[in-house]
Design a protein around this motif. Structure first.
Motif, PDB file in Angstrom:
ATOM      1  N   THR A 157       0.862  -1.194   0.000  1.00  0.00           N
ATOM      2  CA  THR A 157       0.000   0.000   0.000  1.00  0.00           C
ATOM      3  C   THR A 157       0.890   1.233   0.000  1.00  0.00           C
ATOM      4  O   THR A 157       1.579   1.495   0.989  1.00  0.00           O
ATOM      5  N   PRO A 158       0.916   2.002  -1.092  1.00  0.00           N
ATOM      6  CA  PRO A 158       1.778   3.192  -1.149  1.00  0.00           C
ATOM      7  C   PRO A 158       1.394   4.226  -0.093  1.00  0.00           C
ATOM      8  O   PRO A 158       0.234   4.300   0.330  1.00  0.00           O
ATOM      9  N   ARG A 159       2.357   5.006   0.318  1.00  0.00           N
ATOM     10  CA  ARG A 159       2.086   6.147   1.187  1.00  0.00           C
ATOM     11  C   ARG A 159       1.412   7.253   0.383  1.00  0.00           C
ATOM     12  O   ARG A 159       1.694   7.437  -0.793  1.00  0.00           O
ATOM     13  N   GLY A 170      12.982   0.550  -4.636  1.00  0.00           N
ATOM     14  CA  GLY A 170      11.805  -0.043  -5.252  1.00  0.00           C
ATOM     15  C   GLY A 170      12.236  -1.177  -6.156  1.00  0.00           C
ATOM     16  O   GLY A 170      12.736  -0.935  -7.257  1.00  0.00           O
ATOM     17  N   GLY A 171      12.125  -2.414  -5.689  1.00  0.00           N
ATOM     18  CA  GLY A 171      12.620  -3.541  -6.469  1.00  0.00           C
ATOM     19  C   GLY A 171      14.133  -3.492  -6.580  1.00  0.00           C
ATOM     20  O   GLY A 171      14.835  -3.380  -5.571  1.00  0.00           O
ATOM     21  N   ASP A 180       7.552  16.428  -2.377  1.00  0.00           N
ATOM     22  CA  ASP A 180       6.574  15.648  -1.646  1.00  0.00           C
ATOM     23  C   ASP A 180       5.650  14.975  -2.657  1.00  0.00           C
ATOM     24  O   ASP A 180       5.184  15.616  -3.614  1.00  0.00           O
ATOM     25  N   SER A 181       5.380  13.684  -2.442  1.00  0.00           N
ATOM     26  CA  SER A 181       4.612  12.960  -3.444  1.00  0.00           C
ATOM     27  C   SER A 181       4.090  11.661  -2.856  1.00  0.00           C
ATOM     28  O   SER A 181       4.691  11.101  -1.931  1.00  0.00           O
ATOM     29  N   PRO A 182       2.991  11.129  -3.387  1.00  0.00           N
ATOM     30  CA  PRO A 182       2.643   9.748  -3.057  1.00  0.00           C
ATOM     31  C   PRO A 182       3.748   8.824  -3.577  1.00  0.00           C
ATOM     32  O   PRO A 182       4.447   9.152  -4.539  1.00  0.00           O
ATOM     33  N   GLY A 183       3.898   7.671  -2.951  1.00  0.00           N
ATOM     34  CA  GLY A 183       4.929   6.753  -3.428  1.00  0.00           C
ATOM     35  C   GLY A 183       4.929   5.440  -2.667  1.00  0.00           C
ATOM     36  O   GLY A 183       4.553   5.397  -1.488  1.00  0.00           O
ATOM     37  N   GLY A 184       5.367   4.388  -3.327  1.00  0.00           N
ATOM     38  CA  GLY A 184       5.341   3.067  -2.718  1.00  0.00           C
ATOM     39  C   GLY A 184       6.695   2.438  -2.493  1.00  0.00           C
ATOM     40  O   GLY A 184       6.788   1.257  -2.151  1.00  0.00           O
ATOM     41  N   TRP A 185       7.777   3.204  -2.687  1.00  0.00           N
ATOM     42  CA  TRP A 185       9.106   2.638  -2.483  1.00  0.00           C
ATOM     43  C   TRP A 185       9.439   2.614  -0.988  1.00  0.00           C
ATOM     44  O   TRP A 185       8.876   3.365  -0.185  1.00  0.00           O
ATOM     45  N   GLN A 186      10.391   1.764  -0.629  1.00  0.00           N
ATOM     46  CA  GLN A 186      10.821   1.603   0.759  1.00  0.00           C
ATOM     47  C   GLN A 186      11.815   2.719   1.116  1.00  0.00           C
ATOM     48  O   GLN A 186      12.911   2.795   0.562  1.00  0.00           O
ATOM     49  N   ILE A 187      11.446   3.569   2.065  1.00  0.00           N
ATOM     50  CA  ILE A 187      12.265   4.740   2.414  1.00  0.00           C
ATOM     51  C   ILE A 187      13.350   4.341   3.406  1.00  0.00           C
ATOM     52  O   ILE A 187      13.056   3.866   4.508  1.00  0.00           O
TER      53      ILE A 187
END
Length: 243
Positions: A157-159, A170-171, A180-187
């Motif tokens: 579930t993306p932030r 990400g992969g 600032d943006s929505p995103g699903g990568w691991q921070i």
């Protein structure tokens, strides 16, 4: 004999050149070389070119016959290697704070690979990453060369909000969120350095073909650099890059 690249029409005023679907420096070099060749030799025909990992979209002026332009460029493509000089490249050092306040997913990444957090930081910051292209957001770099031990799937579930400067995985890729943006990568960290500034020429810090190296810093250094940036008293370390 290789069947690549391939050519196909891409709408009424564009065509697409495609190479083998692999993320690798050799393919990227071929894409970049073709892009520079077309922009150099066929500037009078085109509006712009857009590159990705293994493809190049060529947008032709509406007044130009697209089929004729495609055939003309295709016939001349074999000249690309002999005409296009080796591009000068640079490596940009990006300071990153990997501490918990800036790295909400670093423990998860470490646990997924049975690594300590210190090992994640060391592996992530010891590589020179190739900038394959910019996309998604203005100035967002898709970086290749991530250590296989750090390859981690995107979040299920993306932030809704990923903060500006977040450094993430990400992969098999790593990248930096320029806004600032929505995103699903691991921070796994954050940089205080701005990647995109519309008041500058060029507005982006680096481009396709450049390299990025991350430098681990602590929270105090992060805040010091932030202050220096606000005072226009900070520039990231940029050096020439040779393979």
């Amino acid at each position: 004999m290789s069947k690549f690249p391939t050519y196909q029409l891409f709408g009424d005023h564009a065509f697409l050149i495609t190479w083998e679907e692999r993320i690798q420096p050799k393919t990227h070099q071929a894409v970049m070389q073709m892009q520079q060749f077309i922009e150099l030799k066929f500037a009078q025909l085109i509006v712009e070119t857009v590159s990705t990992y293994h493809s190049l979209a060529v947008y032709v002026k509406p007044s130009i016959d697209i089929s004729r332009a495609l055939e003309e460029i295709k016939c001349a493509a074999s000249e690309a290697k002999s005409i296009v000089p080796a591009a000068s490249r640079k490596i940009i050092e990006i300071p990153v704070c990997y501490e918990a306040a800036f790295a909400p997913d670093i423990e998860y990444v470490a646990a997924q690979h049975k690594l300590t957090i210190e090992e994640v930081i060391a592996k992530h910051s010891e590589t020179n990453y190739l900038v394959y292209f910019l996309g998604f957001l203005p100035g967002f770099p898709y970086l290749g060369g991530l250590d296989p031990d750090l390859v981690t799937a995107r979040k299920a579930t993306p932030r809704t909000i990923v903060p500006k400067g977040a450094v993430a995985i990400g992969g098999s890729q790593t990248g930096i969120y320029p806004q600032d943006s929505p995103g699903g990568w691991q921070i796994i960290g954050r940089t205080p350095v701005a990647l995109f500034d519309s008041s500058k020429t060029p507005p982006v810090l680096f481009g396709s073909g450049d390299y990025v190296r991350f430098k681990a810093i602590d929270h105090q250094e992060f805040e010091r650099i932030e202050r220096a940036i606000r005072s226009n008293d900070f520039e990231p370390l940029i050096e020439g890059y040779d393979d």
